[in-house]
Design a protein around this motif. Sequence first.
Motif, PDB file in Angstrom:
ATOM      1  N   THR A 671       0.928  -1.236  -0.322  1.00  0.00           N
ATOM      2  CA  THR A 671       0.265   0.135   0.029  1.00  0.00           C
ATOM      3  C   THR A 671       1.116   1.415   0.374  1.00  0.00           C
ATOM      4  O   THR A 671       0.556   2.240  -0.041  1.00  0.00           O
ATOM      5  CB  THR A 671      -0.956  -0.160   0.776  1.00  0.00           C
ATOM      6  N   ASP A 672       2.343   1.162   0.541  1.00  0.00           N
ATOM      7  CA  ASP A 672       2.990   1.989   0.140  1.00  0.00           C
ATOM      8  C   ASP A 672       4.631   1.966   0.451  1.00  0.00           C
ATOM      9  O   ASP A 672       5.423   2.023   0.304  1.00  0.00           O
ATOM     10  CB  ASP A 672       3.238   2.439   1.913  1.00  0.00           C
ATOM     11  N   PRO A 673       4.493   1.292  -2.009  1.00  0.00           N
ATOM     12  CA  PRO A 673       5.563   1.180  -2.204  1.00  0.00           C
ATOM     13  C   PRO A 673       6.503   2.275  -2.796  1.00  0.00           C
ATOM     14  O   PRO A 673       7.825   1.592  -2.716  1.00  0.00           O
ATOM     15  CB  PRO A 673       5.224   0.916  -4.010  1.00  0.00           C
ATOM     16  N   ALA A 674       6.550   3.379  -2.279  1.00  0.00           N
ATOM     17  CA  ALA A 674       7.149   4.892  -2.115  1.00  0.00           C
ATOM     18  C   ALA A 674       8.151   4.909  -1.270  1.00  0.00           C
ATOM     19  O   ALA A 674       9.383   5.599  -1.452  1.00  0.00           O
ATOM     20  CB  ALA A 674       6.737   6.315  -2.230  1.00  0.00           C
ATOM     21  N   SER A 675       8.220   4.122   0.050  1.00  0.00           N
ATOM     22  CA  SER A 675       8.870   4.412   1.560  1.00  0.00           C
ATOM     23  C   SER A 675       9.881   2.757   1.078  1.00  0.00           C
ATOM     24  O   SER A 675      11.140   2.770   1.700  1.00  0.00           O
ATOM     25  CB  SER A 675       8.109   3.423   2.570  1.00  0.00           C
ATOM     26  N   ALA A 676       9.759   1.984  -0.178  1.00  0.00           N
ATOM     27  CA  ALA A 676      10.682   0.870  -0.683  1.00  0.00           C
ATOM     28  C   ALA A 676      11.726   1.771  -1.401  1.00  0.00           C
ATOM     29  O   ALA A 676      11.818   2.385  -2.280  1.00  0.00           O
ATOM     30  CB  ALA A 676      10.276  -0.705  -0.998  1.00  0.00           C
ATOM     31  N   ASP A 677      12.967   0.929  -1.258  1.00  0.00           N
ATOM     32  CA  ASP A 677      14.118   0.954  -2.361  1.00  0.00           C
ATOM     33  C   ASP A 677      13.517   0.584  -3.129  1.00  0.00           C
ATOM     34  O   ASP A 677      13.281  -0.615  -3.984  1.00  0.00           O
ATOM     35  CB  ASP A 677      15.496  -0.025  -2.193  1.00  0.00           C
ATOM     36  N   MET A 678      13.500   1.706  -4.934  1.00  0.00           N
ATOM     37  CA  MET A 678      12.973   0.812  -5.992  1.00  0.00           C
ATOM     38  C   MET A 678      14.206  -0.084  -6.836  1.00  0.00           C
ATOM     39  O   MET A 678      13.148  -0.706  -7.205  1.00  0.00           O
ATOM     40  CB  MET A 678      13.164   2.575  -6.795  1.00  0.00           C
ATOM     41  N   LYS A 679      14.688   0.359  -7.164  1.00  0.00           N
ATOM     42  CA  LYS A 679      15.945  -0.659  -7.615  1.00  0.00           C
ATOM     43  C   LYS A 679      15.827  -1.985  -7.351  1.00  0.00           C
ATOM     44  O   LYS A 679      15.431  -2.762  -7.475  1.00  0.00           O
ATOM     45  CB  LYS A 679      17.538   0.281  -7.401  1.00  0.00           C
ATOM     46  N   ALA A 680      15.583  -2.437  -5.463  1.00  0.00           N
ATOM     47  CA  ALA A 680      15.477  -3.269  -5.511  1.00  0.00           C
ATOM     48  C   ALA A 680      14.155  -4.122  -5.503  1.00  0.00           C
ATOM     49  O   ALA A 680      14.096  -5.226  -5.335  1.00  0.00           O
ATOM     50  CB  ALA A 680      16.221  -3.201  -4.236  1.00  0.00           C
ATOM     51  N   LEU A 681      13.473  -3.532  -5.267  1.00  0.00           N
ATOM     52  CA  LEU A 681      12.049  -3.652  -5.429  1.00  0.00           C
ATOM     53  C   LEU A 681      11.929  -4.467  -7.310  1.00  0.00           C
ATOM     54  O   LEU A 681      11.068  -5.442  -6.906  1.00  0.00           O
ATOM     55  CB  LEU A 681      10.746  -2.720  -4.600  1.00  0.00           C
ATOM     56  N   CYS A 682      11.909  -3.840  -7.356  1.00  0.00           N
ATOM     57  CA  CYS A 682      11.745  -3.722  -9.323  1.00  0.00           C
ATOM     58  C   CYS A 682      12.791  -5.060 -10.227  1.00  0.00           C
ATOM     59  O   CYS A 682      12.640  -5.954 -11.170  1.00  0.00           O
ATOM     60  CB  CYS A 682      12.252  -3.095 -10.479  1.00  0.00           C
ATOM     61  N   LYS A 683      13.879  -5.274  -8.520  1.00  0.00           N
ATOM     62  CA  LYS A 683      14.026  -6.583  -9.410  1.00  0.00           C
ATOM     63  C   LYS A 683      14.187  -7.661  -8.778  1.00  0.00           C
ATOM     64  O   LYS A 683      14.526  -8.863  -9.313  1.00  0.00           O
ATOM     65  CB  LYS A 683      16.641  -6.091  -8.348  1.00  0.00           C
TER      66      LYS A 683
END
Length: 822
Positions: A671-683
């Motif tokens: 519900t709050d994807p902005a709080s995560a590291d984008m690079k690691a999440l998309c990997k």
Amino acid sequence: MSQRTYNEMWARAQLELSRLLTEELPAEPPRPERDRVVFFQRVAVLYVRYLQILRQLEMVYDQLVHPQKRRVLQSVLDNVIGRVLELKNDMVETEFSEYHYVDDVLHDLKLRPADLEIPIPRYFITECSRELRERRTMLNDILKTVEIIENQESLVVRKMTTMEAIKIIQIVERARQGRLRAKLNEESRNMNRMFKTKEPDAADIESAAVCIQKVWRGYVQRKRTKIARDEEMIFLGMAMHPRHQVPCPAEIAAQATAACTRLTQQEHEEDFQKSVVTVAKQLRDVEGHDMSEKMKTQIRQWFIECRDATGVFPEYPNEEDGGSALIFVEKNPQQLVEEIAEKELEDSNNRPKAKDEKKDKGKKNKGKPEEEEEAGLKMLPSAFLPHLEAGNQIFVDFWKTRDESKNFNQRHEVELIKEEKRKAIEAEIRLQIDEQMRRELAEWKLAVDKDKGSKPKASTKRKKVTKSGKRRKKEKDLTADRTLESLCQELVQQRLIKKTKHVCLQEYLGDYSYLGTTLRQYDIEPMPTLSDVRQVISLYGILPLGSQVVHEKAPPIRAMLLAGPAGVGKTMLVHAICHETGATLFDLSPLNTAGKYPGKSGLAMMLHVVFKVARLLQPSVILIEDAEKMFYKKVPKEEKELDPKRLKKDLFKFLKLLKGEDRVLIVGTTTDPASADMKALCKMYSKIILIPRPDYGSRYILWKHLIQKHGGEVTTNLDLSSLAKISDGYTPGHMVQVIQRVVTKRRVLQQKNKPLIAAEFVSALAKFDPVFQEEEETLKNWYAKTPLGKKRIKAATGRDEDEEETKDKGKNAKKKKKKGKK
């Protein structure tokens, strides 16, 4: 419908499929398309047409009873599903978006928006193997035993404090006093009525009669007016006739016939399996000896012909090359000897040659520009088109013109079984004969070629080597001594295996996006509707997991992230995936794994057990709720004790170990994807699905369906349009909670005298905070930073970039010319 009708439907679907194959497999390969819009249009047309074939084939396969036809049809159906997934992947790579709007294609093909719905094959559930059913029952038994133990623990009497006991006594006493006070008040009112009654006058009686007449005449007239209005709406086609709202006898009879047909399918399948065993045994007993003798004579004849043609005995083909099957190809002995010698040379010099060629190419191409391929967009190579062509050819050559007038019951045909089993038995016998003839050939060589003294070369098997040149390490089995049942029991006790809810994907309601194409024409990216989300989930989650053939060859999707505000149905979609495919549900959410299996060794053991059981009980879904916690940029103070990032590294390693045949899907929700590291999440997650708040059309459908589901009646007094308008920003979860508060059992009983109105839901709706436009915009901006979102933005501004690149190239060329003159 009869079996003849379904056979005709199959023939029509195969005819359309053959037309598509002629378009997709032309004599000359099509030139690359430079216009992205034209290319997408071409792929979208193919996608929609394959989708209609998929719908027809799924319907036919569900009701066809002929076991041998069903096998051909299932192969075609699986390959059509795979082709639909490939075209969807091409559409994503072309348009750089997970959601597509093809209103013009629907208009050209004269289809409805409902025709874009992805049909989920029913055989995913109905044709589960016995092994899968046994595993499912075993898992359910373990879940029941754990629930019983937990219920017994909850029944244990816990200690109560004095204050808690006093509060309970006070509540009970106040309730007793209230009931007694209400009873006394009722008795006093009754006594007062008795004293106040008096004999009515004639005028009072007349006025009372007139009042009753007014009320009755008004009621009768309103009833007549309502009936006339309803009849007019039905006549104009604006309302449905009541007899169509309830299943008619023909529909009930059709459903009963379909259920009987499925039972007939099982009977015919059992008879077919028994016949296969008996026919195979007969063929081995009757024709097995003749087959082996015939093969031996042919192989010996080949030995002699090779000796006469070349002067030496040939080398016997290896099992990897096909063994003696190569001998029976229509070629002369000299050609066969040359082919075998070429293969041996290629195997022995394969790697060094490749390296030398690369070095030579690198040296030759230094200072020379490579030949540029023709620019443009091409469709990716397909792994399913050759199988589709083969399946279509089988239908055309055999089933299309076959006379089945004598096979009224559509049972199996023994001659077809014999043809298939002969090939299988020949292959089995050939393996045995190959070993015998290799020894015989060696004896012949020793007897005839003694003067050469040549010794047979020992066959060496190569070890599997990865691309990097290193041997692939096998994954260590930390639980080799444990049974599957014990591992499942441990995971259930640790709450890592959860029971799936019986939720169908069609229950995730939403309307079609009617403005998607229009908005994109004006360069406005529309928010997807819940109907679009449902289609994407069925394409990425359900279809690959349901079929082993499709999963192995389709574009791989190992992990998928569902991002959206709370209450939009992310967890419901996960349960729908499990229910539609019969998958086992595992829960590796950070909050669920906190405190379990402590330490590095414990973490490795937990992931090993989960992925091992997931492979054994496949298809499997691994749920990770609050997926952003695993990739926090900075862990909040209140969550440091939970250590939400402990799975980050090891989970990605285990994800890489999944092979193509492992039907395991990781689904994360956030519900709050902005709080995560984008690079690691998309990997971690290759597919990111954005789920928005519902639009007006979806809200209208949701209100109507949910009110009826909870026992409410939707009448003209209930203004659903206004209710859908004022509930803008509220999620399906909010709507369910509001309806549960308003449409109670007591309110359902009062509906005849007091119908539901929209105002009743407003006060309950106002107690919840909606999803505001700003929150949706932040989600949209975050999604624009994902790899796919960046590609879409670049594609939208691609002309400017191309112009800048050409300017830079021109400047660099001028600089080089000036340097050359100097």
